[in-house]
Every structure is written in structure tokens, then in C-alpha cells.
Scaffold this motif. Structure first.
Motif: not given
Ligand code: ADP
Ligand code: MG
Length: 258
Positions: A148-153, A155-163
Motif C-alpha cells: 500500500i505504501i508502494a502504491k502511494a509512492l 504517485q510520486k508525491p512530495k508529501i506522504l500522509f499515513l493514518d
């Protein structure tokens, strides 16, 4: 890079976050802590435009959040939600490729070679190349969270939010996920904002903490400024003892039996 200026937000007429003010700088590793129902997830939903503030302003890289389209936003901000439903038998690679959706333009939803390269790079950065052909509903909790973190990465984000990314994981996997986040933060400069329950994990891994209580910021700063026993006892209504961890000099919280 992200600024909340006296933000009030909630659901319908119910105000949850009240006059919240903080700034996040590039490369920050921030922990959002606070008791159940204090507004942590609401803060994350407000920062990612899922809910709209009723008062105050939010700026992301000098642009007002309400002027940023959802597609544009999802190219700079990615979210690892509290409970990602993974009962559908997606292949791991297909799930990671979903992170590329914000970049797919008029190509009938087909991914490019570049999308595939980035998906592999993302799997590699969470040390999950061996999971490529597995199905997400058949993974262990720790493996699933890395995917799930790989999927978020992807997206090539500048900020990663995690709940609460480690709530369902044992201590070894909690440390594994937070060490991974720390490495991403140090090596790629990714800004990390994570909600977490475990105050000792928060103390050890986060450079700054924001403590919410009843929708307001009770304290923010480096862990030693936020995690003193009076503040914790007031916010959580629980007796604790705080001592310095001799290895890291960070505060360590001990529970006191009732
Ligand atoms: P936390 O993440 O700190 O546990 P939340 O931000 O989820 O807290 O919730 C804060 C308050 O907002 C709670 O009182 C909760 O009941 C309320 N709340 C959360 N989500 C909704 C919603 N979708 N509709 C109405 N109220 C909500
Ligand atoms: Mg929550």
C-alpha cells in the motif's frame, strides 16, 4: 510547504477541528498524536481536500488548497488510509500501478513504460520486489502495508500522509514500517506526516509532533517539548511516567497501573 492558518473544519454543522494552525516544511517527518476522537483523521481529510474547512485557509506550496484540482493534488500528495480494503484479489503489481492513475492522460487508462518503471521502483523502495506476482488479499499484514505504501509512492508525491499505518501490526513490523518511512524520508527527502497511536514510536521516529486534544492543537514541537507527563496526562486522562531513553535521548512513556 503545507500551511494550516486557523483552520476550522468538521462534518455538516459539527465542528471537529478548531482554529488549527501549523506549518510543515519540506523533508519534515511529523507525527500527529492525540486521543481517539480528537480529530486526527479529520485533520488528514482536511489537508487532502476530502472535507472543506468552514473557516481559515490552507496553502500547499504557496497555492490555496481550494484552487488546486484533485488530480493536481494527487500528484503531490499521497495518502495511506487507515483501513485499505484489500479483499478484492488484485495482483500486487496492478495495485501499485493504480498509484499512477493521476498521471494517465487520454490513454484509455493504459499505463506507459514509464508508469511500469516507476511501479517497479516503488516496489523496490519498500523491499517488496518478491511480492510482484502475489495477490494482495493473500499477503500478511506487514507485506500488505508495504504494498500500500508502494502504491502511494508510485504517485510520486512530495508529501506522504499515513493514518495509523501500523495499528494492526506486531512490534517487529511496526519498527520495520517506521524504519522504512525514515529511510524514504532521509534518502529521497519525502515529507512524511503520519497519525500514530503509539507515543513511544512517535517519540523515536518523528522529528516533530502535533498533539491534538478535542479538535485543538494542545502542543507542537520536537518530541521532548510535547511529551512531558503533564501534557500527556491532561490530554489522555491517564497517569504516565516519562523518562529519557538512554540510547536515543528521546522521551519514553511508561504507563502506570490503575
Ligand atoms: P481521530 O482520528 O482522532 O480518532 P476523527 O477525526 O476520526 O478522530 O473524529 C473526530 C470527531 O469527528 C469524532 O467525534 C467523530 O465522531 C467525528 N466524525 C468523524 N468522522 C465523521 C463523519 N464522517 N461524520 C460525522 N462525524 C464524524
Ligand atoms: Mg482516526
Amino acid at each position: 510547504m503545507l500551511h494550516f492558518l486557523d483552520v476550522t473544519s468538521g462534518y455538516g454543522h459539527k465542528e471537529v477541528l478548531k482554529d488549527v494552525k501549523f506549518s510543515i516544511d519540506p523533508k519534515d517527518f511529523i507525527g500527529i498524536i492525540g486521543p481517539n476522537g480528537s480529530g486526527k483523521s479529520t485533520l488528514l481529510r482536511t489537508a487532502t481536500k476530502i472535507i472543506k474547512p468552514s473557516k481559515g485557509e490552507i496553502y500547499l506550496e504557496r497555492k490555496r488548497l481550494d484552487k488546486i484540482s484533485l488530480k493536481e493534488l494527487s500528484r503531490s500528495v499521497a495518502v495511506v488510509p487507515q483501513d485499505t480494503i484489500t479483499t478484492f484479489p488484485f495482483k500486487v503489481m496492478d495495485m501499485v500501478l493504480m498509484g499512477r492513475i493521476p498521471y494517465i492522460e487520454n490513454r484509455l487508462g493504459l499505463e506507459s513504460k514509464e508508469d511500469i518503471r516507476i511501479a517497479y521502483e516503488s516496489l523496490k523502495s519498500v523491499d517488496a520486489m518478491d511480492l510482484e506476482d502475489r495477490y494482495v488479499d493473500e499477503l500478511s499484514g506487514g507485506e500488505r502495508q508495504r504494498v500500500i505504501i508502494a502504491k502511494a509512492l508510485a504517485q510520486k508525491p512530495k508529501i506522504l500522509f499515513l493514518d495509523e499505518p501500523t495499528t494492526h501490526l506486531d512490534i517487529a513490523h511496526q519498527v520495520e514500517i517506521f524504519s522504512l518511512l525514515k529511510k524514504l524520508n532521509a534518502e529521497t527527502g519525502l515529507t512524511i506526516v503520519t497519525i500514530l497511536h503509539d507515543l513511544n514510536l512517535a517519540s523515536e521516529y518523528c522529528d516533530k509532533l502535533i498533539l491534538l486534544s478535542e479538535g485543538r492543537i494542545k502542543k507542537q514541537g520536537v518530541p521532548s517539548q510535547v511529551l512531558d507527563y503533564e501534557t500527556i496526562e491532561e490530554a489522555y486522562k491517564t497517569c504516565v511516567i516519562v523518562k529519557e531513553n538512554p540510547l536515543t535521548s528521546r522521551p519514553h512513556i511508561f504507563l502506570v497501573k490503575k
